[in-house]
Design a protein around this motif. Structure first.
Motif, mmCIF file in Angstrom:
data_model
loop_
_atom_site.group_PDB
_atom_site.id
_atom_site.type_symbol
_atom_site.label_atom_id
_atom_site.label_comp_id
_atom_site.label_asym_id
_atom_site.label_seq_id
_atom_site.Cartn_x
_atom_site.Cartn_y
_atom_site.Cartn_z
ATOM 1 N N ASP A 44 40.252 50.935 41.711
ATOM 2 C CA ASP A 44 40.223 50.887 40.242
ATOM 3 C C ASP A 44 39.772 49.499 39.801
ATOM 4 N N GLU A 45 39.977 49.175 38.528
ATOM 5 C CA GLU A 45 39.732 47.841 37.995
ATOM 6 C C GLU A 45 40.994 47.328 37.328
ATOM 7 N N ASP A 46 41.245 46.015 37.444
ATOM 8 C CA ASP A 46 42.424 45.414 36.830
ATOM 9 C C ASP A 46 42.074 44.073 36.215
ATOM 10 N N ASN A 47 42.833 43.737 35.178
ATOM 11 C CA ASN A 47 42.701 42.436 34.542
ATOM 12 C C ASN A 47 43.598 41.449 35.271
ATOM 13 N N THR A 48 43.046 40.329 35.704
ATOM 14 C CA THR A 48 43.800 39.300 36.418
ATOM 15 C C THR A 48 43.628 37.959 35.710
ATOM 16 N N GLY A 51 40.067 37.090 35.579
ATOM 17 C CA GLY A 51 39.132 38.043 34.990
ATOM 18 C C GLY A 51 39.314 39.439 35.562
ATOM 19 N N VAL A 52 38.478 40.367 35.115
ATOM 20 C CA VAL A 52 38.563 41.749 35.590
ATOM 21 C C VAL A 52 38.019 41.829 37.012
ATOM 22 N N ARG A 53 38.784 42.469 37.883
ATOM 23 C CA ARG A 53 38.409 42.588 39.288
ATOM 24 C C ARG A 53 38.569 44.033 39.757
ATOM 25 N N GLN A 54 37.703 44.454 40.687
ATOM 26 C CA GLN A 54 37.894 45.740 41.332
ATOM 27 C C GLN A 54 39.122 45.632 42.236
ATOM 28 N N ALA A 243 55.961 35.074 33.252
ATOM 29 C CA ALA A 243 54.990 35.899 33.960
ATOM 30 C C ALA A 243 53.613 35.745 33.329
ATOM 31 N N HIS A 244 52.573 35.652 34.175
ATOM 32 C CA HIS A 244 51.219 35.554 33.603
ATOM 33 C C HIS A 244 50.693 36.916 33.182
ATOM 34 N N THR A 245 51.311 38.007 33.697
ATOM 35 C CA THR A 245 50.921 39.356 33.325
ATOM 36 C C THR A 245 52.171 40.190 33.093
ATOM 37 N N VAL A 246 52.168 40.962 32.014
ATOM 38 C CA VAL A 246 53.270 41.876 31.711
ATOM 39 C C VAL A 246 52.681 43.274 31.633
ATOM 40 N N SER A 247 53.158 44.153 32.523
ATOM 41 C CA SER A 247 52.685 45.533 32.561
ATOM 42 C C SER A 247 53.777 46.438 32.003
ATOM 43 N N MET A 248 53.481 47.047 30.853
ATOM 44 C CA MET A 248 54.457 47.910 30.202
ATOM 45 C C MET A 248 54.171 49.365 30.583
ATOM 46 N N ASN A 249 55.088 49.968 31.305
ATOM 47 C CA ASN A 249 54.887 51.332 31.787
ATOM 48 C C ASN A 249 55.698 52.311 30.960
ATOM 49 N N PRO A 250 55.048 53.184 30.194
ATOM 50 C CA PRO A 250 55.794 54.206 29.455
ATOM 51 C C PRO A 250 56.484 55.158 30.432
ATOM 52 N N CYS A 251 57.711 55.483 30.157
ATOM 53 C CA CYS A 251 58.484 56.350 31.050
ATOM 54 C C CYS A 251 57.868 57.747 31.103
ATOM 55 N N GLU A 282 51.382 44.611 18.630
ATOM 56 C CA GLU A 282 52.342 43.601 18.180
ATOM 57 C C GLU A 282 52.439 42.405 19.129
ATOM 58 N N THR A 283 52.080 42.599 20.399
ATOM 59 C CA THR A 283 52.234 41.521 21.392
ATOM 60 C C THR A 283 50.893 40.987 21.890
ATOM 61 N N ALA A 284 49.839 41.301 21.167
ATOM 62 C CA ALA A 284 48.497 40.897 21.611
ATOM 63 C C ALA A 284 48.335 39.385 21.679
ATOM 64 N N ASP A 285 49.142 38.652 20.922
ATOM 65 C CA ASP A 285 49.022 37.190 20.937
ATOM 66 C C ASP A 285 50.038 36.535 21.869
ATOM 67 N N ALA A 286 50.723 37.329 22.685
ATOM 68 C CA ALA A 286 51.677 36.764 23.651
ATOM 69 C C ALA A 286 50.944 35.900 24.661
ATOM 70 N N ASP A 287 51.659 34.926 25.207
ATOM 71 C CA ASP A 287 51.052 33.994 26.160
ATOM 72 C C ASP A 287 51.032 34.592 27.561
ATOM 73 N N ALA A 288 50.446 35.780 27.659
ATOM 74 C CA ALA A 288 50.339 36.490 28.940
ATOM 75 C C ALA A 288 49.330 37.621 28.762
ATOM 76 N N ILE A 289 48.799 38.119 29.861
ATOM 77 C CA ILE A 289 48.014 39.344 29.835
ATOM 78 C C ILE A 289 49.006 40.486 29.694
ATOM 79 N N VAL A 290 48.832 41.314 28.675
ATOM 80 C CA VAL A 290 49.737 42.448 28.448
ATOM 81 C C VAL A 290 48.932 43.733 28.623
#
Length: 356
Positions: A44-48, A51-54, A243-251, A282-290
């Motif tokens: 897949d592709e992910d944001n790191t 930058g975006v990486r395969q 954390a530099h990245t926050v992954s929010m997983n909907p249940c 709402e969290t787009a300006d957080a100091d992390a990749i969300v």
């Protein structure tokens, strides 16, 4: 902590009633799994941070999360896909690794710079993944750019990360924090540790030159839709400090879980995709990749809206993950958003969802 007995591991942790109920629910599972085959693998592709990486994502089939065997989280059914007996030999894990490398050779034009390794438990728990297997994984991916390893905070120790950092790999530890609110983590998720333990693990990781990726859970059982959204907004903001990245997983509703029991009794509805979009906005300006990955989107057992707009909102979420631009949500609309507004305003009981 090294003792495998569920009764020993749950002592003084979690809610005894939750643990007992979930052990009974999971005992109904009678499927078995091949210890030489990974649970899943995909490209897949992910944001790191670079930058975006395969990416090559690997879910190794281990003996399962030791906390899940003690009772575990109310929503997690992954232990039901684990090999019986609690352990998988080093040789079998190496066979799984080769299957994953073959999948990559067949599905990627070149080796993926980003490797993500999960066990549906803790990769750094040596009862799940022996030290020799951990070293084999580090050797197999020594020439890649970045590797993500899943673990509970307990097992985030510098000596267990050294196999990777000494090879020059950028390393992230993905911690299933679920929420920054201790009450919600304990009572709704039934996870035993505190936010302070997550902070301590992030400090140990930082000392080892390793980054942290926080995994959050949107709408565990026993929360209304609006409570779930508020909890996620607050949690993302708090996690961004560590954390530099926050992954929010909907249940989603997984088999052999307490959430599934509630779902069948009409006492649980997975989150709306509009709620996912709201938190990301709402969290787009957080100091992390969300980011967010709504697994099973559009299905009754997964995060969904009305059925007409689910794919469109999912596409916008995926776009946001890669570009971090909240205006993507201005491009999707549906009449059901008015229903979601009513749910957010008027839903008062977690056990009586206003909609399906």
């Amino acid at each position: 902590m090294s003792q495998p007995s569920p009764e020993v591991y749950e002592s003084g942790r979690g809610m005894d009633a939750h643990n007992a109920a979930m052990r009974e629910i999971r005992a109904r599972n009678d499927r078995t799994y091949d210890p030489h085959e990974p649970t899943r693998v995909w490209v897949d592709e992910d944001n790191t941070p670079d930058g975006v990486r395969q990416s090559l994502t690997i879910i190794l089939n281990t003996g399962g999360c030791r906390w899940a065997r003690a009772g575990g989280c109310t929503m997690c059914g992954y232990v039901a896909e684990s090999v019986e007996g609690g352990t998988v030999p080093h040789e079998a894990l190496v066979d799984q690794l080769e299957v994953c490398l073959e999948h990559e050779r067949e599905n990627a034009d070149e080796p993926c710079p980003l490797i993500k390794i999960y066990t549906s438990g803790s990769f750094l728990d040596e009862r799940e993944v022996p030290a020799a297997a951990r070293e084999a994984v580090a050797e197999a991916f020594a020439d890649r750019e970045r590797i993500v390893l899943e673990s509970l905070p307990d097992f985030v120790q510098p000596e267990r990360l050294a196999d990777f950092t000494e090879k020059g790999l950028a390393v992230d530890v993905a911690v299933g924090l679920e929420t920054a609110t201790d009450r919600v983590r304990h009572d709704c998720v039934n996870k035993y540790f505190d936010f302070a333990d997550f902070v301590a693990a992030s400090e140990r990781a930082d000392e080892a030159g390793v980054g942290i990726k926080a995994y959050l859970l949107m709408k565990p059982p026993f929360l209304t839709e609006s409570e779930a959204v508020a909890d996620m907004v607050s949690s993302v903001e708090r996690c961004a400090e560590y954390a530099h990245t926050v992954s929010m997983n909907p249940c989603n509703v997984q088999r052999h879980t307490m959430v599934e029991e509630l779902y069948h009794d009409g006492g649980y509805r997975p989150p709306w995709l509009w709620s996912v979009a709201e938190v990301l906005r709402e969290t787009a300006d957080a100091d992390a990749i969300v980011i967010s990955d709504p697994v099973g989107h559009g299905s009754d057992r997964g995060p969904h809206n009305c059925g007409e707009c689910d794919d469109h909102v999912q596409t916008a979420i995926k776009d946001f993950d890669l570009r971090q631009d909240p205006t993507v949500f201005d491009q999707v609309s549906c009449e059901c958003e008015a229903t979601w507004d009513v749910v957010m305003e008027r839903e008062r009981s977690y056990g009586m969802p206003l909609t399906n």
